[in-house]
Design a protein around this motif. Sequence first.
Motif, short mmCIF file in Angstrom:
data_model
loop_
_atom_site.label_atom_id
_atom_site.label_comp_id
_atom_site.label_asym_id
_atom_site.label_seq_id
_atom_site.Cartn_x
_atom_site.Cartn_y
_atom_site.Cartn_z
N ASP A 155 8.75 -104.34 96.81
CA ASP A 155 8.65 -105.79 96.60
C ASP A 155 9.71 -106.55 97.38
OD1 ASP A 155 6.41 -105.83 94.98
OD2 ASP A 155 7.56 -105.56 93.13
N PHE A 156 10.90 -105.96 97.53
CA PHE A 156 11.99 -106.64 98.25
C PHE A 156 11.58 -106.90 99.70
CE2 PHE A 156 15.98 -107.26 100.37
CZ PHE A 156 16.85 -107.77 99.41
N PHE A 157 10.94 -105.93 100.33
CA PHE A 157 10.56 -106.06 101.74
C PHE A 157 9.08 -106.37 101.94
CE2 PHE A 157 14.36 -103.28 101.89
CZ PHE A 157 15.15 -104.05 102.75
N GLY A 158 8.34 -106.54 100.83
CA GLY A 158 6.92 -106.84 100.96
C GLY A 158 6.13 -105.72 101.59
N LEU A 159 6.45 -104.47 101.25
CA LEU A 159 5.79 -103.32 101.86
C LEU A 159 4.39 -103.15 101.29
CD1 LEU A 159 8.70 -100.71 101.82
CD2 LEU A 159 8.09 -102.33 103.63
N PRO A 160 3.42 -102.74 102.11
CA PRO A 160 2.04 -102.55 101.65
C PRO A 160 1.87 -101.21 100.93
CG PRO A 160 2.17 -102.10 103.99
CD PRO A 160 3.54 -102.54 103.57
N LEU A 179 8.30 -98.68 105.83
CA LEU A 179 9.31 -99.69 106.18
C LEU A 179 8.99 -100.46 107.46
CD1 LEU A 179 11.83 -100.74 104.81
CD2 LEU A 179 13.20 -99.19 106.21
N PRO A 180 8.45 -99.83 108.50
CA PRO A 180 8.12 -100.62 109.70
C PRO A 180 7.12 -101.75 109.45
CG PRO A 180 8.14 -98.28 110.21
CD PRO A 180 8.24 -98.39 108.72
N ALA A 181 6.36 -101.69 108.36
CA ALA A 181 5.36 -102.72 108.07
C ALA A 181 5.90 -103.79 107.13
CB ALA A 181 4.12 -102.06 107.47
N LEU A 182 7.23 -103.95 107.06
CA LEU A 182 7.81 -104.94 106.13
C LEU A 182 7.35 -106.35 106.47
CD1 LEU A 182 10.37 -106.71 107.48
CD2 LEU A 182 11.47 -104.51 107.38
N ASP A 183 7.29 -107.18 105.47
CA ASP A 183 6.89 -108.58 105.63
C ASP A 183 8.15 -109.43 105.75
OD1 ASP A 183 4.80 -110.76 105.43
OD2 ASP A 183 6.10 -111.29 103.75
N ALA A 184 8.30 -110.11 106.87
CA ALA A 184 9.53 -110.87 107.15
C ALA A 184 9.74 -111.99 106.14
CB ALA A 184 9.48 -111.42 108.57
N ASN A 225 4.64 -120.06 101.39
CA ASN A 225 3.22 -119.83 101.10
C ASN A 225 2.38 -121.03 101.49
OD1 ASN A 225 3.35 -117.19 100.21
ND2 ASN A 225 3.57 -117.74 98.06
N ALA A 226 2.92 -122.24 101.31
CA ALA A 226 2.21 -123.46 101.73
C ALA A 226 2.06 -123.50 103.24
CB ALA A 226 2.96 -124.69 101.24
N GLY A 227 2.98 -122.84 103.95
CA GLY A 227 2.91 -122.80 105.41
C GLY A 227 2.11 -121.63 105.95
N GLY A 228 1.47 -120.87 105.09
CA GLY A 228 0.60 -119.79 105.55
C GLY A 228 1.09 -118.39 105.27
N ALA A 229 2.28 -118.23 104.66
CA ALA A 229 2.77 -116.89 104.33
C ALA A 229 1.98 -116.32 103.14
CB ALA A 229 4.25 -116.94 104.00
N SER A 230 2.12 -115.03 102.93
CA SER A 230 1.41 -114.38 101.81
C SER A 230 2.41 -113.61 100.96
CB SER A 230 0.31 -113.47 102.33
OG SER A 230 0.87 -112.50 103.22
N ILE A 231 3.33 -114.35 100.35
CA ILE A 231 4.36 -113.74 99.51
C ILE A 231 3.79 -113.56 98.11
CG2 ILE A 231 6.67 -114.01 98.55
CD1 ILE A 231 7.24 -115.86 101.00
N ASP A 232 3.89 -112.34 97.60
CA ASP A 232 3.38 -112.04 96.26
C ASP A 232 4.16 -112.81 95.20
OD1 ASP A 232 1.15 -110.52 96.26
OD2 ASP A 232 2.14 -108.61 95.94
#
Length: 574
Positions: A155-160, A179-184, A225-232
């Motif tokens: 959850d910290f790095f938004g890993l799939p 880890l290489p697929a982390l969400d910035a 998220n309003a700008g298009g991100a997909s943060i859980d």
Amino acid sequence: MSHRAHLFSLRFAHAFREACLDERYSGRRLLRDVLAGLTVGIIAIPLAMALAIASGVAPQYGLYTAIVAGCVIALTGGSRFSISGPTAAFVVILYPVAQQYGLGGLLLATLMSGVLLIIMALMRLGRFIEYIPESVTLGFTGGIAVVIATLQVPDFFGLPLAGLPEPYWDKLSALAQALPALDAMSTLVAGTTLAVMLLWPRLNTPIPAHLPAVVVGSLLALLLNAGGASIDTIGSRFSFLLPDGSVGAGIPPVLPELAWPWQRPDAGGEPLGLSWSMVRELLPSAFAIAMLGAIESLLCAVVLDGMTGRRHSANSELMGQGIGNLVTPFFGGITATAAIARSAANYRAGAESPVSAVVHSLVILLALISLAGVLAYLPMPAMAALLVIVAWNMSEAPKAVHLLKTAPRSDILVFLTCFSLTVILDMVIAITTGVLLAAVLFMREMAQMTRVTDITNSKRIGGAGLPEGWRVFKINGPLFFAAADRVFGELASLSQEARGFILYMDGVTVLDAGGLSAMNKLISTCQRDGTEVVLADLQYQPLRALARAGVKPIDGVSRFCPSLDKALASVGRR
């Protein structure tokens, strides 16, 4: 009142009776309790949700725990300032249970742990829990902290990642691959939340750091998220069914539902059911929960005693924790115990009695009903950052480092063993192994302290006119099973050519069954070899042990003297 009923009353609701019934409870004290309860209730809301998520269940179950257990334990326990609810220490036990048996299994294990805690209170085991060495508690709490921090990485790095495997090394392998697929954007929210929590204390404000940190993280996630991100968020990750059959996002804004714990869903979504085989499977987890709950709650009470100068009732606290964990699962609450950070905040906020903990529960209840929609916007990366700080705080890293630098090697060995076993295997194995290892090492050290010294040629003995062929030996230290065979073996060797010898035993504080057996062997050897032995200056416990074992003087072989001087005089006359 019968003796048994009197003993029960001594344990039950000690803190509430002492603070609100035995002492005068005024309007001023009530106001202080209300203000403290408001403060700690606000603190507990995001923590309860985050800890429920870390334990593998939906966030509302953490709120249910804080509401029900927080109130019940406060009114029935033995520490007046303790705040109970979900805590980080349980995550390593609860998460595997939730993954394997679902919510129903977790609630049933919690109920069983409540029964075990009540049994422990009735057996008056409260003070024995406090004998667990610090090296053991630091070891398993440090190991728990490492596991909790590891579980927050996705959850910290938004890993799939849908989940993590059970073995710890497999967890690390899965995280490294993902880890290489982390969400910035998720990492940015988590990092910002973490930075606020680390920097906020420098402002020296009474507001705890995690509240502004979660607010800042939530606002940032909302903007991204309003700008298009997909943060859980809690709203995107969790859902619930509405009465009309539609699905709601986040947590349900309703009171906890009363239901049998075994009617809750298992890992497959079906009712768990109650069977002897299920109880047997969950018993090890329930025992681990009960042991950890007892340790955590009593450690918290000891910390509060140090802060307040008051004394808690250990058995009453165990009783309260048992009742709380027995009742809470019927309302969907998971395992609860006293939380040191929230309890300390409660006292610092001016709490006077357990009423503040009841107010804290009511505050969480109001938040559940009125703010459920707002709580759905809390981002999962911010909750992960919050739990990373919780893990760091519970690890007591400065204490652990100090122990590694200054403690004896035996304590360091116990610490490293408990730490490693908690991370790699299981906390139950870690605590059991740690306590046994600490006990064995302690017995070895005590055994090494027991020594035999030949004092025949000392000034005191030399002037007493000791007959030829006689010797005097002094024993210092406890004669228990780990030391007795060695000590009496040395005596048998040293006295082989002696006509007789005096055992000066004023330095022997303990004589156990092993010591008695070894002493009887020595007397038998003396009888066979024609050597006389005089036991002089025995302390109370060894003398009583000899009397209870029926050890009596043997004419011409063994006898007893009340002091060394009388032993020397009796030998000189022979």
